[in-house]
Scaffold this active site. Structure first.
Site, PDB file in Angstrom:
ATOM      1  N   GLU A 185      -4.438   3.750   3.351  1.00 24.99           N
ATOM      2  CA  GLU A 185      -4.955   2.376   3.311  1.00 24.99           C
ATOM      3  C   GLU A 185      -6.090   2.237   4.319  1.00 24.99           C
ATOM      4  O   GLU A 185      -5.834   1.995   5.506  1.00 24.99           O
ATOM      5  CB  GLU A 185      -3.855   1.376   3.691  1.00 24.99           C
ATOM      6  CG  GLU A 185      -2.663   1.357   2.766  1.00 24.99           C
ATOM      7  CD  GLU A 185      -1.940   0.011   2.824  1.00 24.99           C
ATOM      8  OE1 GLU A 185      -1.824  -0.608   1.758  1.00 24.99           O
ATOM      9  OE2 GLU A 185      -1.530  -0.431   3.897  1.00 24.99           O
ATOM     10  N   SER A 222      -6.928  -3.887  -1.263  1.00 29.57           N
ATOM     11  CA  SER A 222      -7.561  -4.709  -2.304  1.00 29.57           C
ATOM     12  C   SER A 222      -7.367  -4.145  -3.712  1.00 29.57           C
ATOM     13  O   SER A 222      -8.250  -4.245  -4.565  1.00 29.57           O
ATOM     14  CB  SER A 222      -9.043  -4.927  -2.002  1.00 29.57           C
ATOM     15  OG  SER A 222      -9.204  -5.627  -0.776  1.00 29.57           O
ATOM     16  N   GLY A 236      -1.063  -5.510  -1.670  1.00 27.23           N
ATOM     17  CA  GLY A 236      -0.769  -6.672  -0.833  1.00 27.23           C
ATOM     18  C   GLY A 236      -0.934  -7.952  -1.628  1.00 27.23           C
ATOM     19  O   GLY A 236      -0.051  -8.350  -2.396  1.00 27.23           O
ATOM     20  N   GLU A 294      -1.278  -3.044  10.129  1.00 30.31           N
ATOM     21  CA  GLU A 294      -1.075  -4.319  10.833  1.00 30.31           C
ATOM     22  C   GLU A 294      -0.078  -4.152  11.967  1.00 30.31           C
ATOM     23  O   GLU A 294      -0.210  -4.763  13.028  1.00 30.31           O
ATOM     24  CB  GLU A 294      -0.632  -5.404   9.832  1.00 30.31           C
ATOM     25  CG  GLU A 294      -1.809  -5.839   8.958  1.00 30.31           C
ATOM     26  CD  GLU A 294      -1.455  -6.285   7.560  1.00 30.31           C
ATOM     27  OE1 GLU A 294      -0.282  -6.601   7.290  1.00 30.31           O
ATOM     28  OE2 GLU A 294      -2.383  -6.304   6.709  1.00 30.31           O
ATOM     29  N   HIS A 317       2.474   0.576   9.052  1.00 32.03           N
ATOM     30  CA  HIS A 317       1.378  -0.177   8.429  1.00 32.03           C
ATOM     31  C   HIS A 317       0.313  -0.478   9.488  1.00 32.03           C
ATOM     32  O   HIS A 317       0.638  -0.713  10.648  1.00 32.03           O
ATOM     33  CB  HIS A 317       1.914  -1.473   7.810  1.00 32.03           C
ATOM     34  CG  HIS A 317       0.912  -2.141   6.930  1.00 32.03           C
ATOM     35  ND1 HIS A 317      -0.104  -2.924   7.425  1.00 32.03           N
ATOM     36  CD2 HIS A 317       0.740  -2.109   5.587  1.00 32.03           C
ATOM     37  CE1 HIS A 317      -0.845  -3.358   6.414  1.00 32.03           C
ATOM     38  NE2 HIS A 317      -0.355  -2.873   5.293  1.00 32.03           N
ATOM     39  N   ASN A 360       3.650  -5.009  -1.226  1.00 33.30           N
ATOM     40  CA  ASN A 360       3.944  -5.367   0.166  1.00 33.30           C
ATOM     41  C   ASN A 360       3.638  -6.846   0.311  1.00 33.30           C
ATOM     42  O   ASN A 360       2.481  -7.243   0.367  1.00 33.30           O
ATOM     43  CB  ASN A 360       3.071  -4.525   1.107  1.00 33.30           C
ATOM     44  CG  ASN A 360       3.209  -4.962   2.560  1.00 33.30           C
ATOM     45  OD1 ASN A 360       4.086  -5.752   2.894  1.00 33.30           O
ATOM     46  ND2 ASN A 360       2.339  -4.443   3.409  1.00 33.30           N
ATOM     47  N   TRP A 361       4.690  -7.652   0.378  1.00 34.58           N
ATOM     48  CA  TRP A 361       4.501  -9.109   0.418  1.00 34.58           C
ATOM     49  C   TRP A 361       4.077  -9.594   1.801  1.00 34.58           C
ATOM     50  O   TRP A 361       3.745 -10.759   1.952  1.00 34.58           O
ATOM     51  CB  TRP A 361       5.785  -9.817  -0.006  1.00 34.58           C
ATOM     52  CG  TRP A 361       6.155  -9.600  -1.441  1.00 34.58           C
ATOM     53  CD1 TRP A 361       5.520  -8.789  -2.350  1.00 34.58           C
ATOM     54  CD2 TRP A 361       7.252 -10.202  -2.145  1.00 34.58           C
ATOM     55  NE1 TRP A 361       6.159  -8.856  -3.567  1.00 34.58           N
ATOM     56  CE2 TRP A 361       7.230  -9.710  -3.467  1.00 34.58           C
ATOM     57  CE3 TRP A 361       8.259 -11.091  -1.788  1.00 34.58           C
ATOM     58  CZ2 TRP A 361       8.161 -10.095  -4.426  1.00 34.58           C
ATOM     59  CZ3 TRP A 361       9.200 -11.479  -2.730  1.00 34.58           C
ATOM     60  CH2 TRP A 361       9.144 -10.982  -4.041  1.00 34.58           C
ATOM     61  N   LYS A 362       4.132  -8.710   2.779  1.00 33.74           N
ATOM     62  CA  LYS A 362       3.794  -9.098   4.168  1.00 33.74           C
ATOM     63  C   LYS A 362       4.594 -10.359   4.542  1.00 33.74           C
ATOM     64  O   LYS A 362       5.718 -10.514   4.078  1.00 33.74           O
ATOM     65  CB  LYS A 362       2.282  -9.267   4.311  1.00 33.74           C
ATOM     66  CG  LYS A 362       1.529  -8.024   3.813  1.00 33.74           C
ATOM     67  CD  LYS A 362       0.076  -7.998   4.157  1.00 33.74           C
ATOM     68  CE  LYS A 362      -0.543  -6.710   3.612  1.00 33.74           C
ATOM     69  NZ  LYS A 362      -1.950  -6.536   3.971  1.00 33.74           N
ATOM     70  N   GLY A 384      -7.145  -6.593   2.403  1.00 34.52           N
ATOM     71  CA  GLY A 384      -7.319  -8.039   2.383  1.00 34.52           C
ATOM     72  C   GLY A 384      -8.768  -8.489   2.393  1.00 34.52           C
ATOM     73  O   GLY A 384      -9.063  -9.656   2.629  1.00 34.52           O
TER      74      GLY A 384
HETATM   75  P1  13P Z   1      -4.301  -6.073   0.097  1.00 33.32           P
HETATM   76  O1  13P Z   1      -3.895  -5.544  -1.246  1.00 33.32           O
HETATM   77  O2  13P Z   1      -4.082  -7.551   0.216  1.00 33.32           O
HETATM   78  O3  13P Z   1      -5.671  -5.627   0.481  1.00 33.32           O
HETATM   79  O4  13P Z   1      -3.291  -5.423   1.160  1.00 33.32           O
HETATM   80  C1  13P Z   1      -3.145  -4.045   1.190  1.00 33.32           C
HETATM   81  C2  13P Z   1      -2.019  -3.701   2.094  1.00 33.32           C
HETATM   82  O5  13P Z   1      -2.131  -3.785   3.297  1.00 33.32           O
HETATM   83  C3  13P Z   1      -0.754  -3.275   1.479  1.00 33.32           C
HETATM   84  O6  13P Z   1       0.103  -2.740   2.433  1.00 33.32           O
END
Ligand code: 13P
Length: 258
Positions: free
Chosen positions: A175, A220, A241, A105, A103, A13-15, A181
């Site tokens: 998650e 993470s 991520g 977020e 997600h 997931n590149w966000k 993150g």
């Molecule tokens: P990280 O791997 O940066 O913690 O992000 C996880 C995430 O939200 C994937 O959707």
């Protein structure tokens, strides 16, 4: 480890990272680091921002790559006056096969409700794609012992109304919000317990389908912790991520057994 009936899935997931020019390079670099044997063992998925989907689709098709393409969000309506939104049909036409839905977020920053997320789930299946339903508790919920209540209700609301066949194709990503993150990963045992709990919640709708539902862990994930997670029975892959933005690191996550 997962199970023989469930193919492992490692999804990036590149966000909100990477222009379409960056994205082209990232996918090409990733492809140089993976071979046929990797794709046999693991389904490899990248989910770039909307603006990169067309470019990444073109790289995948031109170079005949086995990497799959996913989107990070969708609007559940077919079309209409929804300024700034993207429909399921628009994604499907770009050879998008997976869509991340709900997600944390989007739930936290954009106020997405369980009911809206359920509409998205329906619309993604109707357009012939597969949703990756994201669920997870906050740190406070974990501390007060209500993680399972929270995750259970997110799963139940997210999958409401889906057929057994759809439940079998579904992907759920557990998650925990406190692990996203932050560099803090759930222990492999805790992650496995929660992924098993997610499967049992799908099993409440159809126990037969739940054996085919893939449950990913996210939060993470990196080359150093993925092998321990993948060794667990109820973890069928990872939603990655930060580590998915570096092709070297992401390829190492995909090749977790090496
Ligand atoms: P990280 O791997 O940066 O913690 O992000 C996880 C995430 O939200 C994937 O959707």
């Amino acid at each position: 480890m997962g199970s023989d009936v469930r193919k492992n899935l490692i999804a990036g997931n590149w966000k909100m990272h990477a222009t379409h020019l960056d994205a082209i390079q990232m996918v090409q670099k990733l492809s140089y680091r993976l071979d046929h044997g990797d794709y046999e063992r693991v389904e490899v998925l990248v989910c770039p921002p909307f603006t990169s989907l067309r470019s990444v689709q073109t790289v995948i098709e031109t170079d005949h790559l086995s990497i799959k393409l996913g989107a990070q969000n969708v609007n559940p309506n077919d079309q209409g006056a929804f300024t700034g939104e993207i429909s399921p049909a628009m994604l499907a036409k770009l050879s998008v096969s997976y869509v991340i839905v709900g997600h944390s977020e989007r739930r936290q920053l954009f106020g997405e409700s369980d009911a809206f997320i359920n509409q998205k789930m329906r619309s993604v299946f109707d357009a012939g794609m597969t949703p990756i339903l994201c669920v997870g508790e906050t740190e406070a919920e974990r501390d007060e012992g209500s993680a399972m209540d929270r995750v259970g209700s997110q799963v139940a609301a997210g999958i409401a109304g889906l057929s057994d066949e759809e439940l079998g194709r579904l992907v759920v990503a557990y998650e925990p919000i406190w692990a996203i993150g932050t560099g803090k990963t759930a222990s492999a045992d805790d992650a496995d317990e929660m992924c098993g709990f997610v499967r049992s919640q799908v099993g409440a709708a159809s126990s037969e389908a739940a054996e085919r539902t893939r449950v990913l862990y996210g939060g993470s994930v990196n080359p150093g912790n993925i092998a321990g997670l993948m060794a667990k029975r109820d973890i069928d892959g990872g939603l990655v991520g930060g580590a998915s933005l570096d092709p070297d690191q992401f390829a190492s996550v995909v090749r977790y057994w090496m």
